[in-house]
Design a protein around this motif. Sequence first.
Motif, PDB file in Angstrom:
ATOM      1  N   LYS A 508       1.754   8.240   2.174  1.00 18.26           N
ATOM      2  CA  LYS A 508       1.860   6.983   1.431  1.00 18.26           C
ATOM      3  C   LYS A 508       0.910   6.975   0.235  1.00 18.26           C
ATOM      4  O   LYS A 508       1.253   6.497  -0.849  1.00 18.26           O
ATOM      5  CB  LYS A 508       1.550   5.814   2.360  1.00 18.26           C
ATOM      6  CG  LYS A 508       2.634   5.535   3.386  1.00 18.26           C
ATOM      7  CD  LYS A 508       2.240   4.402   4.312  1.00 18.26           C
ATOM      8  CE  LYS A 508       2.074   3.108   3.589  1.00 18.26           C
ATOM      9  NZ  LYS A 508       1.735   1.996   4.500  1.00 18.26           N
ATOM     10  N   LYS A 509      -0.274   7.505   0.439  1.00 20.71           N
ATOM     11  CA  LYS A 509      -1.253   7.540  -0.655  1.00 20.71           C
ATOM     12  C   LYS A 509      -0.762   8.403  -1.802  1.00 20.71           C
ATOM     13  O   LYS A 509      -1.003   8.115  -2.978  1.00 20.71           O
ATOM     14  CB  LYS A 509      -2.588   8.061  -0.124  1.00 20.71           C
ATOM     15  CG  LYS A 509      -3.709   8.019  -1.140  1.00 20.71           C
ATOM     16  CD  LYS A 509      -5.017   8.470  -0.509  1.00 20.71           C
ATOM     17  CE  LYS A 509      -6.153   8.415  -1.521  1.00 20.71           C
ATOM     18  NZ  LYS A 509      -7.429   8.881  -0.930  1.00 20.71           N
ATOM     19  N   LYS A 510      -0.056   9.465  -1.459  1.00 22.40           N
ATOM     20  CA  LYS A 510       0.394  10.422  -2.471  1.00 22.40           C
ATOM     21  C   LYS A 510       1.651   9.961  -3.186  1.00 22.40           C
ATOM     22  O   LYS A 510       1.800  10.178  -4.397  1.00 22.40           O
ATOM     23  CB  LYS A 510       0.637  11.779  -1.803  1.00 22.40           C
ATOM     24  CG  LYS A 510       0.996  12.892  -2.773  1.00 22.40           C
ATOM     25  CD  LYS A 510       1.076  14.222  -2.049  1.00 22.40           C
ATOM     26  CE  LYS A 510       1.418  15.363  -3.001  1.00 22.40           C
ATOM     27  NZ  LYS A 510       1.509  16.666  -2.295  1.00 22.40           N
ATOM     28  N   TYR A 511       2.566   9.321  -2.467  1.00 24.63           N
ATOM     29  CA  TYR A 511       3.881   9.039  -3.034  1.00 24.63           C
ATOM     30  C   TYR A 511       4.192   7.558  -3.231  1.00 24.63           C
ATOM     31  O   TYR A 511       5.220   7.224  -3.817  1.00 24.63           O
ATOM     32  CB  TYR A 511       4.979   9.655  -2.158  1.00 24.63           C
ATOM     33  CG  TYR A 511       4.974  11.159  -2.169  1.00 24.63           C
ATOM     34  CD1 TYR A 511       5.481  11.864  -3.253  1.00 24.63           C
ATOM     35  CD2 TYR A 511       4.432  11.881  -1.113  1.00 24.63           C
ATOM     36  CE1 TYR A 511       5.465  13.244  -3.276  1.00 24.63           C
ATOM     37  CE2 TYR A 511       4.414  13.273  -1.129  1.00 24.63           C
ATOM     38  CZ  TYR A 511       4.937  13.939  -2.217  1.00 24.63           C
ATOM     39  OH  TYR A 511       4.918  15.312  -2.237  1.00 24.63           O
ATOM     40  N   LEU A 512       3.341   6.675  -2.741  1.00 20.44           N
ATOM     41  CA  LEU A 512       3.640   5.253  -2.855  1.00 20.44           C
ATOM     42  C   LEU A 512       2.642   4.596  -3.797  1.00 20.44           C
ATOM     43  O   LEU A 512       1.435   4.631  -3.553  1.00 20.44           O
ATOM     44  CB  LEU A 512       3.578   4.574  -1.479  1.00 20.44           C
ATOM     45  CG  LEU A 512       4.050   3.123  -1.416  1.00 20.44           C
ATOM     46  CD1 LEU A 512       5.531   3.047  -1.723  1.00 20.44           C
ATOM     47  CD2 LEU A 512       3.766   2.520  -0.054  1.00 20.44           C
ATOM     48  N   PRO A 513       3.105   4.001  -4.903  1.00 21.92           N
ATOM     49  CA  PRO A 513       2.199   3.301  -5.813  1.00 21.92           C
ATOM     50  C   PRO A 513       1.495   2.161  -5.084  1.00 21.92           C
ATOM     51  O   PRO A 513       2.082   1.514  -4.205  1.00 21.92           O
ATOM     52  CB  PRO A 513       3.139   2.764  -6.904  1.00 21.92           C
ATOM     53  CG  PRO A 513       4.364   3.618  -6.816  1.00 21.92           C
ATOM     54  CD  PRO A 513       4.491   4.001  -5.375  1.00 21.92           C
ATOM     55  N   PRO A 514       0.217   1.879  -5.428  1.00 24.97           N
ATOM     56  CA  PRO A 514      -0.545   0.835  -4.717  1.00 24.97           C
ATOM     57  C   PRO A 514       0.143  -0.521  -4.712  1.00 24.97           C
ATOM     58  O   PRO A 514       0.081  -1.243  -3.717  1.00 24.97           O
ATOM     59  CB  PRO A 514      -1.864   0.791  -5.506  1.00 24.97           C
ATOM     60  CG  PRO A 514      -1.980   2.130  -6.152  1.00 24.97           C
ATOM     61  CD  PRO A 514      -0.576   2.561  -6.456  1.00 24.97           C
ATOM     62  N   MET A 515       0.823  -0.871  -5.816  1.00 24.68           N
ATOM     63  CA  MET A 515       1.434  -2.193  -5.880  1.00 24.68           C
ATOM     64  C   MET A 515       2.646  -2.345  -4.968  1.00 24.68           C
ATOM     65  O   MET A 515       3.121  -3.448  -4.750  1.00 24.68           O
ATOM     66  CB  MET A 515       1.836  -2.527  -7.319  1.00 24.68           C
ATOM     67  CG  MET A 515       2.954  -1.675  -7.903  1.00 24.68           C
ATOM     68  SD  MET A 515       2.451   0.021  -8.305  1.00 24.68           S
ATOM     69  CE  MET A 515       1.207  -0.295  -9.550  1.00 24.68           C
ATOM     70  N   MET A 516       3.141  -1.231  -4.397  1.00 22.31           N
ATOM     71  CA  MET A 516       4.339  -1.285  -3.549  1.00 22.31           C
ATOM     72  C   MET A 516       4.017  -1.067  -2.074  1.00 22.31           C
ATOM     73  O   MET A 516       4.921  -0.917  -1.264  1.00 22.31           O
ATOM     74  CB  MET A 516       5.355  -0.245  -4.012  1.00 22.31           C
ATOM     75  CG  MET A 516       5.790  -0.407  -5.454  1.00 22.31           C
ATOM     76  SD  MET A 516       7.107   0.734  -5.928  1.00 22.31           S
ATOM     77  CE  MET A 516       8.473   0.070  -4.990  1.00 22.31           C
ATOM     78  N   GLU A 517       2.738  -1.026  -1.743  1.00 29.35           N
ATOM     79  CA  GLU A 517       2.366  -0.758  -0.347  1.00 29.35           C
ATOM     80  C   GLU A 517       2.869  -1.845   0.596  1.00 29.35           C
ATOM     81  O   GLU A 517       3.194  -1.574   1.748  1.00 29.35           O
ATOM     82  CB  GLU A 517       0.846  -0.631  -0.235  1.00 29.35           C
ATOM     83  CG  GLU A 517       0.309   0.683  -0.808  1.00 29.35           C
ATOM     84  CD  GLU A 517      -1.176   0.829  -0.577  1.00 29.35           C
ATOM     85  OE1 GLU A 517      -1.769  -0.095   0.016  1.00 29.35           O
ATOM     86  OE2 GLU A 517      -1.732   1.865  -0.972  1.00 29.35           O
ATOM     87  N   GLU A 518       2.942  -3.085   0.113  1.00 32.50           N
ATOM     88  CA  GLU A 518       3.369  -4.190   0.977  1.00 32.50           C
ATOM     89  C   GLU A 518       4.807  -4.007   1.464  1.00 32.50           C
ATOM     90  O   GLU A 518       5.184  -4.531   2.501  1.00 32.50           O
ATOM     91  CB  GLU A 518       3.243  -5.516   0.223  1.00 32.50           C
ATOM     92  CG  GLU A 518       1.801  -5.888  -0.105  1.00 32.50           C
ATOM     93  CD  GLU A 518       1.708  -7.242  -0.782  1.00 32.50           C
ATOM     94  OE1 GLU A 518       2.776  -7.858  -0.968  1.00 32.50           O
ATOM     95  OE2 GLU A 518       0.592  -7.659  -1.108  1.00 32.50           O
TER      96      GLU A 518
END
Length: 745
Positions: A508-518
Amino acid sequence: MEETDREAVATAVQRVAGMLQRPDQLDKVEQYRRREGRKKASVEARLKAAIQSQLDGVRTGLSQLHTALHDVKDIQHSLVDVNKDWRQSINTIENLKDVKDAVVQHSQLAAAVENLKNIFSVPEIVQETQDLIDQGQLLQAHRKLMDLECSRDDLMYEQYRMDSKNTHDMNLIDTYFGDMQKLSEELAKQLWMVIQRSLVTVRRDPTLLVSVVRIIEREEKIDRRMLDRKKQTGFIPPGRPKKWKEKMFDVLHRTVITRIEGTQADTRESDKMWLVRHLEIIRKYVLDDLLVAKNLMDQCFPPHYEIFKRLLCMYHQALSLRMQDLASEDLEANEIVSLLTWVLNTYKSEEMMGNLELAPELEVNFLQPLLSQDVVNELLSTYMSTLTSNIIGWLRKALETDKKDWLKENEPEADQDGYYQTTLPAIVFQMFEQNLQVATQISEDLKIKVLHLCLQQMSSFLNRYKEEAHLYKEEHLRNRQYHPCYVQYMVAIINNCQTFKESIISLKKKYLPPMMEEMLISSHACIDAVLDDIAKEGCSSLLDEVFIDLEPHLSELMTKKWLGASNAVDTICVTVEDYFNDFARIKKPCKKKMTVECHRRVVMEYIKAVMLKRITFKNAEERKEGAERMNREAKQFRFLFKKLAAGSGEDTEGLCDVIEAIAEVFKLTDPSLLYLEISTLVSKHPDIRDDHIAALLTMRGDASREMKQTIIETLDKGPSQPNPNYVPLFKEIIVPTLTVPKLLK
């Protein structure tokens, strides 16, 4: 006039009334009169000037009309004279018809004489032209061909002027020059061959390509001239317009399409990488061709041809058609990825159309997409559907492979820190990583979708993993000899849960932008919950394995043998320590929980042995001996678990305090102090029940029934304020039979 006078008088009255509204204005009457007189004189002067101007204009107009009238009369007299002359010359014109026919015939004969040399030498010129074409001397051949066409066209034009309906003579001329049409077709074939190979020709012999372009330009000029003459005379030679420029671009277009289609591999059935190779060949060919077109071909064509832009458009159209054909085929998931990556990214990258050498003539931002958005969406939908099936299959296969490893006789591999593990997490997340890297190459949106899909399938997979781990445990319990490395592989399963957690966070850290973690919080929480359940059940399974081996020794506790000379606790400690040598390969979070749980279960089993009332002390000496033994064994347990919990920071000494507290109850010599000692025990362990107290007093052996009942009833009336941090211990301990007629609270 009367109405006008009335309006003037009314207006004057208003003006005078406006001027004489106050008494002091009467003194200015003379001044007003003079001012109005001046205004009147000014208006009269302007009227006189305007009337004089109009009169002058009328005078000038009348003068011009008189002049025009004289001119018209002169023209009328001249027309009468012309009419008389025309009527007298009609007969003369009719007599000149023979002269006119003679002039036309003379013009034809003059054209024939002018082209006489060519007319008689047509076969010879045709042969020479054919030889020049065969020798590749196209400019000279075209010059001779133009001479022949010029002779034929002049003769046919003169014949057309004399008698446009005389098709016999026209056909006779056309037949006589018939071989010329074959020469034109043969020359055209040579031109189109050069055009087809223009990208190669321009490197080896650019002068040949320039010659071809010059010939086409000549023909274009002749076409324009003939079309202009057709507008004036209605005559156009056969075979015109040739439109060789238009045909040249048609040939170039077909050549481009053939070049794109010709890159297909013949080994498609046997080569899984056929599409990648095909697209790479296309990329290389197109880039090379466009560079040649920009740097070399552009210099061989007139500027108004814009040959580079035209070729760019042709290649773009041909590529679009080819990509649509490929998209309509039954492509596999990896082939869809290759196609979309090439279409959406490679095509406009510096590796192809975005090449710096093609700038500034080529602006990639103005290029239309090779595939429409609907086709792209359809391909992505197919890809996601195929990927879902593939991931499910890959995960199932990975789990089956891992299950086979559980049955092996050799221990699982350990990581660099010495923790047991299987290859399952690495295989699963390598697969996820590969698919996410592929999706990243296509688009950011697809990457998020693939990550979401991976987490969804991960959740389903972990539920199956949990079921298989449970079946593994049950199968082992049915026959403990069947799985020689059960403990080690269960340790690996527990460690895999921690590895899965770490890998998911990393993914998730590598492929998911921080703003889309929710977006993925719920799926992540679900996965964590399943992993925690698997690890918890795995730890419980391992402890069950420990206590199955401890069961014979636990059954010796609180028996006559134990009171005599039993080494049951020594064996228990050795067995637990031996198991925990294997459990040392469990990663810290789970190992720490297992140590605490094992300590708790050992203490509970010890207390259960007390509650089973296997022995009743006969006298104070036995009570003292039993209490001292319990204190020694409590110290053994404390030492053992302090050793096992070393470095974990967990304080587990308090668990053994309950054994020592029970020992104090047994050790007490004065029965009158039993209430005080038991109340102290109850205050520390508020979950202790009446049947537990009764069992302790029964095992002590010197408490009467009335004393038991009195102590229990007194304790029931006392206040109970449990510690909020207290972990229940007696709650799960069941006393087989009550020894006092007191119901459970």
